[in-house]
Write a protein that holds these residues in place. Sequence first.
Motif, PDB file in Angstrom:
ATOM      1  N   CYS A 150       0.854  -1.170   0.000  1.00  0.00           N
ATOM      2  CA  CYS A 150       0.000   0.000   0.000  1.00  0.00           C
ATOM      3  C   CYS A 150       0.899   1.231   0.000  1.00  0.00           C
ATOM      4  O   CYS A 150       1.625   1.481   0.955  1.00  0.00           O
ATOM      5  CB  CYS A 150      -0.912  -0.012   1.210  1.00  0.00           C
ATOM      6  N   THR A 166     -14.538  15.052   1.820  1.00  0.00           N
ATOM      7  CA  THR A 166     -13.941  14.139   0.853  1.00  0.00           C
ATOM      8  C   THR A 166     -13.739  14.852  -0.475  1.00  0.00           C
ATOM      9  O   THR A 166     -14.301  15.916  -0.726  1.00  0.00           O
ATOM     10  CB  THR A 166     -14.810  12.887   0.610  1.00  0.00           C
ATOM     11  N   LYS A 178     -10.263   8.207  -7.618  1.00  0.00           N
ATOM     12  CA  LYS A 178     -10.816   7.592  -6.407  1.00  0.00           C
ATOM     13  C   LYS A 178     -11.178   8.684  -5.414  1.00  0.00           C
ATOM     14  O   LYS A 178     -10.592   9.758  -5.406  1.00  0.00           O
ATOM     15  CB  LYS A 178      -9.776   6.674  -5.752  1.00  0.00           C
ATOM     16  N   GLN A 179     -12.154   8.361  -4.543  1.00  0.00           N
ATOM     17  CA  GLN A 179     -12.522   9.260  -3.452  1.00  0.00           C
ATOM     18  C   GLN A 179     -11.485   9.144  -2.343  1.00  0.00           C
ATOM     19  O   GLN A 179     -10.952   8.052  -2.098  1.00  0.00           O
ATOM     20  CB  GLN A 179     -13.894   8.888  -2.888  1.00  0.00           C
ATOM     21  N   ALA A 180     -11.209  10.254  -1.660  1.00  0.00           N
ATOM     22  CA  ALA A 180     -10.298  10.240  -0.516  1.00  0.00           C
ATOM     23  C   ALA A 180     -10.796  11.232   0.529  1.00  0.00           C
ATOM     24  O   ALA A 180     -11.429  12.236   0.195  1.00  0.00           O
ATOM     25  CB  ALA A 180      -8.877  10.609  -0.947  1.00  0.00           C
ATOM     26  N   CYS A 181     -10.499  10.948   1.766  1.00  0.00           N
ATOM     27  CA  CYS A 181     -10.820  11.844   2.870  1.00  0.00           C
ATOM     28  C   CYS A 181      -9.831  13.017   2.848  1.00  0.00           C
ATOM     29  O   CYS A 181      -8.621  12.815   2.732  1.00  0.00           O
ATOM     30  CB  CYS A 181     -10.723  11.092   4.194  1.00  0.00           C
ATOM     31  N   VAL A 221      -1.856  10.617  -0.938  1.00  0.00           N
ATOM     32  CA  VAL A 221      -2.941   9.834  -0.360  1.00  0.00           C
ATOM     33  C   VAL A 221      -2.414   8.463   0.056  1.00  0.00           C
ATOM     34  O   VAL A 221      -1.725   7.788  -0.710  1.00  0.00           O
ATOM     35  CB  VAL A 221      -4.096   9.665  -1.380  1.00  0.00           C
ATOM     36  N   HIS A 222      -2.759   8.093   1.277  1.00  0.00           N
ATOM     37  CA  HIS A 222      -2.395   6.778   1.804  1.00  0.00           C
ATOM     38  C   HIS A 222      -3.633   6.180   2.449  1.00  0.00           C
ATOM     39  O   HIS A 222      -4.284   6.828   3.274  1.00  0.00           O
ATOM     40  CB  HIS A 222      -1.260   6.905   2.820  1.00  0.00           C
ATOM     41  N   VAL A 223      -3.982   4.970   2.071  1.00  0.00           N
ATOM     42  CA  VAL A 223      -5.159   4.237   2.539  1.00  0.00           C
ATOM     43  C   VAL A 223      -6.421   5.091   2.596  1.00  0.00           C
ATOM     44  O   VAL A 223      -7.192   5.027   3.534  1.00  0.00           O
ATOM     45  CB  VAL A 223      -4.919   3.491   3.883  1.00  0.00           C
ATOM     46  N   GLY A 224      -6.600   5.903   1.562  1.00  0.00           N
ATOM     47  CA  GLY A 224      -7.829   6.685   1.432  1.00  0.00           C
ATOM     48  C   GLY A 224      -7.832   8.023   2.129  1.00  0.00           C
ATOM     49  O   GLY A 224      -8.848   8.724   2.129  1.00  0.00           O
ATOM     50  N   PHE A 225      -6.711   8.434   2.704  1.00  0.00           N
ATOM     51  CA  PHE A 225      -6.618   9.718   3.393  1.00  0.00           C
ATOM     52  C   PHE A 225      -5.546  10.588   2.741  1.00  0.00           C
ATOM     53  O   PHE A 225      -4.398  10.154   2.603  1.00  0.00           O
ATOM     54  CB  PHE A 225      -6.241   9.523   4.874  1.00  0.00           C
ATOM     55  N   GLU A 242      -0.949  -1.029  -7.597  1.00  0.00           N
ATOM     56  CA  GLU A 242      -1.787  -0.394  -6.583  1.00  0.00           C
ATOM     57  C   GLU A 242      -3.242  -0.281  -7.008  1.00  0.00           C
ATOM     58  O   GLU A 242      -4.151  -0.497  -6.212  1.00  0.00           O
ATOM     59  CB  GLU A 242      -1.233   1.008  -6.261  1.00  0.00           C
TER      60      GLU A 242
END
Length: 93
Positions: free
Chosen positions: A2, A20, A30-33, A48-52, A78
């Motif tokens: 990841c 987001t 992709k969507q990210a926080c 961005v890492h694991v969605g953040f 990825e």
Amino acid sequence: MCLAVPGKVVAIDDSADPLTGLIDFGGVQKQACLEYVPDVTVGEYVIVHVGFALQRLDEESALASLKLFEELGLLEEEFGDAWEQAAKEAGTP
């Protein structure tokens, strides 16, 4: 694996809780926080890492990283199809 991947903010959903945004990773979106970078704007680059999204990144560094990741096949690893990738590594079509 990841990775922390640089991407360009293409849209922000100010009404979302948590905040987001839609991030473009060299063609994959992709969507990210965005809670850790709440004042980021459309057009800026973030890591961005694991969605953040963790921090901003200048465009030159982001594009250089994306190019290197692509050359190394890390973007496909990825974001690509995991089953297709496993089949390739196993030598089956």
